[in-house]
Each structure stands twice: as structure tokens, then as C-alpha cells.
Scaffold this active site. Structure first.
Site, short mmCIF file in Angstrom:
data_model
loop_
_atom_site.label_atom_id
_atom_site.label_comp_id
_atom_site.label_asym_id
_atom_site.label_seq_id
_atom_site.Cartn_x
_atom_site.Cartn_y
_atom_site.Cartn_z
N ASP A 602 -5.51 31.50 -23.44
CA ASP A 602 -6.32 32.72 -23.16
C ASP A 602 -5.39 33.76 -23.88
OD1 ASP A 602 -8.48 31.79 -21.68
OD2 ASP A 602 -7.25 31.73 -19.83
N HIS A 644 -9.74 32.37 -25.30
CA HIS A 644 -10.65 33.42 -24.88
C HIS A 644 -10.21 34.87 -24.92
CE1 HIS A 644 -13.34 35.34 -21.71
NE2 HIS A 644 -12.10 35.71 -21.25
N HIS A 697 -19.00 40.38 -14.48
CA HIS A 697 -18.32 41.36 -13.80
C HIS A 697 -19.12 42.15 -12.70
CE1 HIS A 697 -16.07 40.71 -17.28
NE2 HIS A 697 -14.92 40.83 -16.72
N1 GLN Z 1 -9.03 31.76 -17.71
C1 GLN Z 1 -8.94 33.04 -17.33
C2 GLN Z 1 -10.01 32.88 -15.87
O1 GLN Z 1 -11.03 32.51 -15.97
C3 GLN Z 1 -9.34 34.04 -18.18
C4 GLN Z 1 -9.27 35.33 -17.55
C5 GLN Z 1 -9.41 36.63 -18.47
O2 GLN Z 1 -9.96 36.26 -19.54
N2 GLN Z 1 -8.83 37.78 -18.23
O3 GLN Z 1 -9.92 33.83 -14.94
ZN ZN Z 2 -11.79 37.45 -20.00
#
Ligand code: GLN
Ligand code: ZN
Length: 768
Positions: A602, A644, A697
């Protein structure tokens, strides 16, 4: 007189008192009066801290029940129509509705947008303005606060976001921001009058945008606005921070105000130019104490700068932190569990107040007056820089041995994707999630019980395994293709790795406000970083043992680890980042060796970490790509690497995404509408891409048709073989009841779409 002051103090409280009071108010268990009483007590306590440390002016108005930019909007009566703009006062519930969409009294509404405050991890509420916007003084909290400070016997300086920065950070519907300036200036004049009447001696107008590259029209606007603000009913200090004034130096220093504050931590070299150009009536506030980091100040070095300024300006020199202390925790004294050697090296907000006062005394009354304190600071600093705890010869050697070949996969994506497909046999439009599953109250309680010794390691481990088993079962049931273990062992994706890395410490109470009542405890990177043993392998392997579907290992990338921590200030960011990357690489290799077919690294902080000034961006992005390459470069071609990223505005980093060469990149895009899409097409990325198909969110659950529409629109832009379907971020903030239906709908959409598309070499309509 040389004045010692701070640009602001953390408002959350040493024990997060503000957080608890807010959450009690929101849940209805205390009333507004009780909330206000808790807030007043915190303000008074923080003023007393400033006074007792020896500061001459205390700062009021830096406090906020949620966010200081939101305070400004409320003060100006800038309330969006859907939230009940009217002619009356902006009451507490309207204020909270602007921030959160809901409040104890009155209906719900969509909240205002929230975004990062410059390059910090603090989020502000974006002002929503419109063409022809009128401003009126609609929430008078700040005047009461100043009056309260004065009644407590303090000399008060009020702190506010300045008019130009406020406008710059706002969104203006149907109009140009600068068109609103005359009306805004009129309102600011009224505000200044109110502050003077309440007894403030000074007002500090924060204009951090002066450290950005500004269009000429904005520089002109600075001049005209501040001229039109005159005659001032009280003295005005314009505060700049987060970087050098650079080409804006003259514009800032010729503003018709009584003083200017400059950041000499990020930009010490600007002092000489500033001294050359400042006129002989203005006060110069020197930002000498780092408001963005937690180390004790090199007071000798700071004194050199302070003396140079004093030699030129005499008593028109002020001593201050570089920016508000909002960005550091409150008090080192609350860290009794920390290694004493490390603790002695640290200065949180409370300690920084003392450093400010020490500097002022040394400057005005001579070093001898504070000789003991200066010597102590010198010794501790030297101890840190020569401590064995920060030095790891093996890590240094590994770092020197990094080659470009180590930072790249050995095969091109085209070759890798075939090998990966042969191994994973994924259907077209594979479905996955971003990593975390709901962090239930029970889970959080178990983590706290474990940390505080109420349950032992073995039962905690069993608890986590049970959670993982449930997460795997649920994903199989939903029909997802690439599963995750759900991250139940992590309270926070950066803190968790911080706990397991050598050279990194985590705090018990080092809370810093992220937004509203939400706080984070950034780890402290104090030395060379090493990963002593594998961190996530056990959990991932266990998850994989429960299912035949591929389980994705889940790691936090080096840029994010660095960005969301306090970093050592005795090594270049590049070195720290590459050491972190080596640690992540070790973990990646262990995951691969344990048979993990898919590994996600990430980097949610990559985009937001972009330096404020354009010229600093290329080196940062090069480093980010190289560090990511180092994490991923060691695995075989058949191991699928995902990354990500959060937040919109990807245009600036599309080239970097390409350079990072992940096999699959998932990005938060649901909230940014379609802004991202054209860029994605033009970027011509060849790897798998998963622009989130729904926004996690909000508790609001998308219908199947909404997800379908979104997916169809993505398919107009991306080849079907490239698209992944996933939510746009981790699910940890949601409740189980909120994720089940959307995930089932997402899987259903994938199945419906598969039935109508076909790409040679892919298994068709799997699971349908
Ligand atoms: N792998 C993390 C999660 O799913 C990614 C969180 C993020 O992008 N801030 O919580
Ligand atoms: Zn995220």
C-alpha cells in the site's frame, strides 16, 4: 522586547480530552454546555502551559472544536445552503453538520469535503463558497476566547487563517475566488475590530500559501487586501510556514503589517535574504523550533540564527516554532513506557514551549542564564547522534549495495501477467478488496486488553485467528476472487509495522489530531531500520490455509511508512526511505517463500506526500518509484504485486504509477467522480487497474445498478482484461452490516459483466 510565542498549541489534550468530550456530545450523553466547559478548560490549561514556560504572548483562537478552517467558515457565516445558511448565528449543530453531515439536533446533510492541510496529515474542512458570496460574523466564539484569555491575566494574540489562504483553500462555485476578496476583506476588518475590542494585542494571520508558487494575481491580491484591511485596530503578524518564501519574499515582507513570521526549520537559508529586505519597523518572528517533528532542538544552531537576526533587528526579533505545534503530540512526560534513552531525545509540544523560552532568555539575558539547560540539550543531542541504538552497520552496508537491477522486476509486465494468470486462473474482471475488514469494538478491545496485559499473547493470537477465519468465510460466501486476511492485527497500518521494526518506536500517548476527534500516533523513526523477523507471514499463511482461493499478503509501503511517521533528522529522507524499502522487501520475500501468490504494498500517502513546490516533486517521485521497485523487485515473475493509493488527483503521479510497475494498482476514485478517468486512458497503463467502484468512506450503501454503471463507464475507458472490481479503500471503518450487501452486489456486477464480455485466454464467467 524580544517576544517568545507559539503559532498554536495542540487542542486535543494530553489525554485526548477533547476527543472524548466531542464523542460524548455527538452521542448525546453530554450537552453543549458540558462540551464547551471541557473546551474552555483545555484552552485555559494550554494558556497556562505557555505562560508557565515563559512565553510572553499566549495564543488564542488556535483552539477548535473540529477544525480551524471550519471555524473560519462559521465565523464568516459561509454555510452551504443545504446545511441551512440563514441570517442567524451558526449554531453548534450546524457547525458539526458542516464537518460530519450530522449532529445531535436537526436533520442530516452531506458534509463539506475534507482534505489535507498542506503537506501535513491534518485534514481541514474545505470552505464551500459561491459567486456573489456574502460574509457576516455569524459565530463569535473567538471573541469570547480572547476575552477569556485576557480575563485570565494573559497578554493575548489571536490566531486566524488569513484571508488569502482561506480563499485559496476554498472551492468557489460559479466564480473566481479572487472576486470574493473585497467582500472577504470587509468581513476580516470587522473581525479584527472584534478581536481588538475583546482585548487582543496582536492578531496572527496565517498565510502559509506564501510558501507556495503563487500566480501573479494572487501576489497582487496580497498587497491590495492587506492595504484595504488598514487601519488596523490591533497589531498584525502575518505567519508563513511549511517552506521558504523564495520568490514571494519581497511580497511578504512589504505587506503593510507589523510583523512577519518565517519558517527557519524548513528554510534556514532564507534568513539572510529576509534580513536584507525587511524594513526597519517590522517585527520578524523566527520559526526556530520544529513544529513538524519531535526531536529536541539544536539550540546552539538556533541561537546562531537568532543572534544574527538580533544583531540586525534588535528587539524586533521574536522566537517561535516553525509552525503551529498542532502537528506534534502534547507531552513527552506521558511516555513513561518509552525507552528512557530515546525519551530524553524528544521534545513534544509542551517541551517545545520551554525550548522557545530558553532561546529567548539566552538571546536577551545571555547564555549563562540558561547555561545548564543549554548544556543538557547539547549533551542529549550529541548522545543521540552518536548512540549505538541508531546505528546498524549491516543495514548501512545493504543500503550501499542496492543496485538498479534490485529495484525492478526481472520480467516485463506482459510476461509476468501470463505466468500469473496461469497460476491464479482468475476470471475476467477479478474482484477483490483493499485489505482491511471491519474493526469491531470487540476486536479493538481485545487489542487494548493485550497491550495492557489483561489477555496473554496466546489468547490474543487465538482471537485474531478466529477473526481471520470469519473474514475468509465471509469473502468466500460473497464470492470474491482474491481474498485478504482482513488486517485484524493492525490498529493502524503504519503504527503496526512501526511496532515490529528495529529503529522505530511507537508511543503510548503521542496522539496527534488527524481530523475532528480522530487522532493518530505516528511512530518515531529514530535509527537505522531493520526488520528483525517476519511480521505478517503467520497471519497470511493461516488465512491461505483456510481457502483454495488466492489470499493477498498486505504490507504498507516505504513512502507511506515515512510520510506518516516522525523521521530522524540526522539522515536524508532518501536513506530512511530506502532502509524502509529494504525492510518491506524482506517481508515480501518471506511472504513469497511462504507461498503467497499475491502481495499488496500500500502507498496511500504517495500522492499527498508530493512536495508543495513543483521543483521538489521530480526527485520525490523518482525516490518513491525506486523505493517501491526495491520492495517488489526480488519476487519471481509469477508473484502478483498489487499496490493501492488513496485520494484523487492522480494526474500528477500517473507517470510514477507506471514506473512503479505493479501488476495491479487499485485506487480511490469513487469520490473523485470521473475526473480521473480521461487521465487513466491517456496514461496508457498496461497493468491491472481497479479504480474503486464505490465509496467506502460513507455508511451509505450503493445499489447494484450504481456499481454497474460505474463499472460500465470504466469499461468504456479501460480494456476489459485490465479492469479489476473493488471498493475504493479498506473497509476497517465500516460495520459488517454495511459491507455485506455492497460486496455481494459488486460480485454480482462482475458476474453479469463477464457473461457479456470475452477475452481469449481468460476463464469465462467463473463462478457464475
Ligand atoms: N490495506 C489498507 C486497508 O485496507 C489500506 C488503507 C489505506 O488505503 N489507507 O485498510
Ligand atoms: Zn485507500
Amino acid at each position: 522586547m524580544v517576544i517568545a510565542h507559539t503559532l498554536g498549541f495542540p487542542r486535543i489534550g494530553a489525554r485526548r480530552e477533547l476527543k472524548w468530550a466531542l464523542e460524548e456530545y455527538w452521542s448525546g450523553s453530554i450537552d453543549a454546555a458540558a462540551l464547551q466547559a471541557a473546551a474552555r478548560e483545555l484552552r485555559r490549561r494550554h494558556w497556562d502551559l505557555q505562560r508557565h514556560a515563559g512565553l510572553d504572548l499566549i495564543t488564542a483562537g488556535d483552539f477548535s472544536l473540529y477544525d480551524h478552517v471550519l471555524d473560519m467558515s462559521a465565523l464568516l457565516g459561509a454555510v452551504p445552503a443545504r446545511l441551512g445558511a440563514g441570517d442567524g448565528e451558526v449554531d453548534l449543530d450546524t457547525y458539526f453538520r458542516m464537518a460530519r453531515g450530522r449532529a445531535p439536533r436537526g436533520g442530516d446533510a452531506a458534509a463539506c469535503a475534507m482534505t489535507k492541510w498542506f503537506d501535513t496529515n491534518y485534514h481541514y474542512i474545505v470552505p464551500e463558497l459561491h459567486a456573489g458570496q456574502r460574509f457576516r460574523l455569524a459565530r463569535r466564539e473567538i471573541f469570547g476566547e480572547v476575552a477569556d484569555a485576557v480575563s485570565q491575566g494573559h497578554r493575548a494574540k489571536a490566531a486566524l487563517v488569513g484571508p488569502l489562504t482561506y480563499l485559496w483553500l476554498s472551492r468557489v462555485r460559479d466564480g473566481r475566488k479572487l472576486d470574493l476578496l473585497p467582500e472577504l476583506v470587509r468581513a476580516y476588518r470587522e473581525i479584527l475590530q472584534g478581536l481588538a475590542a475583546a482585548g487582543a494585542e496582536w492578531v496572527q494571520l496565517d498565510e502559509p500559501i506564501l510558501a507556495l508558487e503563487l500566480p501573479p494575481a494572487w501576489l497582487d491580491a496580497f498587497e491590495s487586501a492587506y492595504h484595504r484591511l488598514r487601519p488596523y485596530p490591533l497589531k498584525v503578524l502575518v505567519a508563513t510556514y511549511f517552506g521558504a518564501l523564495a520568490e514571494n519574499t519581497s511580497a511578504a515582507l512589504t505587506l503593510p503589517v507589523d510583523g512577519v513570521h518565517v519558517d527557519l526549520v524548513r528554510a534556514p537559508a532564507q534568513l539572510d535574504v529576509v534580513l536584507d529586505r525587511i524594513n526597519d519597523t517590522k517585527v520578524l518572528s523566527l520559526g526556530l523550533i520544529d513544529g513538524r517533528n519531535v526531536w529536541r532542538t539544536d539550540l546552539d544552531q538556533a541561537l546562531i540564527l537568532a543572534r544574527r537576526a538580533r544583531a540586525r533587528l534588535g528587539d524586533r526579533v521574536w522566537i517561535a516554532p516553525s509552525c503551529s505545534l498542532l502537528h506534534v503530540p502534547v507531552d513527552v512526560a506521558a511516555e513513561q513506557a518509552l525507552d528512557p534513552e530515546l525519551r530524553a531525545w524528544l521534545a513534544f509540544a509542551t517541551q517545545k514551549l520551554h525550548e522557545i523560552a530558553i532561546l529567548r532568555t539566552a538571546l536577551t539575558e545571555g547564555e549563562a542564564r540558561v547555561g545548564g539547560l543549554l548544556a543538557e540539550a547539547r549533551t542529549l543531542r550529541r548522545q543521540r547522534l552518536t548512540s549505538r541504538a541508531i546505528f546498524d552497520a549491516e543495514v548501512r552496508a545493504r543500503e550501499r549495495a542496492i543496485t538498479p537491477a534490485m529495484c525492478a522486476r526481472s520480467q516485463p509486465h506482459r510476461v509476468r501477467s501470463q505466468l500469473q494468470q496461469a497460476r491464479l486462473r482468475l476470471p475476467l474482471l477479478p474482484t477483490t478488496t483493499i485489505g482491511s475488514f471491519p474493526q469491531t469494538a470487540a476486536l479493538r478491545r481485545a487489542r487494548r486488553d493485550h497491550r495492557e496485559g489483561r489477555i496473554d499473547a496466546a489468547s490474543y493470537r487465538e482471537r485474531l485467528r478466529a477473526e481471520i477465519a470469519q473474514v475468509i468465510r465471509a469473502q468466500e460466501d460473497f464470492g470474491l476472487d482474491v481474498l485478504v486476511h482482513g488486517e485484524p492485527e493492525r490498529g493502524d497500518m503504519v503504527e503496526y509495522f512501526g511496532e515490529h521494526l528495529q529503529g522505530v518506536a511507537v508511543t503510548a500517548n503521542g496522539w496527534v489530531q488527524s481530523y475532528g476527534s480522530r487522532c493518530v500516533r505516528p511512530p518515531i523513526i529514530y535509527g537505522d531500520v531493520r526488520r528483525p523477523r517476519s511480521i505478517t507471514v503467520e497471519w497470511t499463511r493461516y488465512a491461505q490455509s483456510l481457502t483454495l482461493r488466492p489470499v493477498k499478503g498486505m504490507l504498507t509501503g516505504p513512502v507511506t511508512l515515512l510520510q506518516w511517521s516522525y523521521a530522524r533528522d540526522d539522515a536524508p529522507a532518501e536513506e530512511i526511505c530506502m532502509q524502509l524499502a529494504l525492510a518491506v522487501r524482506d517481508e515480501v520475500m518471506d511472504l513469497e517463500a511462504a507461498g503467497t501468490p499475491v502481495i499488496q504494498i500500500d502507498e496511500p500517502a504517495l500522492r499527498e506526500g508530493l512536495p508543495l513546490r513543483r521543483r521538489d516533486r521530480a526527485p520525490y517521485l523518482r525516490l518513491a518509484a525506486r523505493a517501491f521497485g526495491l520492495c517488489a523487485g526480488g519476487v519471481g515473475a509469477g508473484t502478483q504485486i498489487h499496490t493501492h493509493m488513496c485520494y484523487s488527483e492522480f494526474q500528477d503521479i500517473l507517470a510514477t504509477i507506471r514506473e512503479m510497475d505493479a501488476d495491479v494498482v487499485t485506487i480511490e476514485a469513487a469520490r473523485s467522480g470521473d475526473g480521473l478517468l480521461p487521465g487513466l486512458r491517456e496514461a496508457g497503463l498496461a497493468n491491472g487497474i481497479g479504480p474503486g467502484v464505490y465509496d467506502i468512506h460513507t455508511p451509505r450503501q450503493p445499489s447494484e445498478e450504481e456499481i454497474m454503471q460505474r463499472a460500465r463507464r470504466l469499461l468504456e475507458i479501460l480494456p476489459v482484461g485490465q479492469l479489476w472490481l473493488n471498493p475504493d479503500c479498506g473497509l476497517k471503518t465500516r460495520r459488517w452490516e454495511e459491507i455485506e450487501a455492497p460486496l455481494r452486489r459488486l460480485v454480482n456486477c462482475a458476474r453479469r459483466l463477464r457473461a457479456t464480455c470475452h477475452v481469449p485466454g481468460r476463464r469465462r464467467a467463473a463462478g457464475a
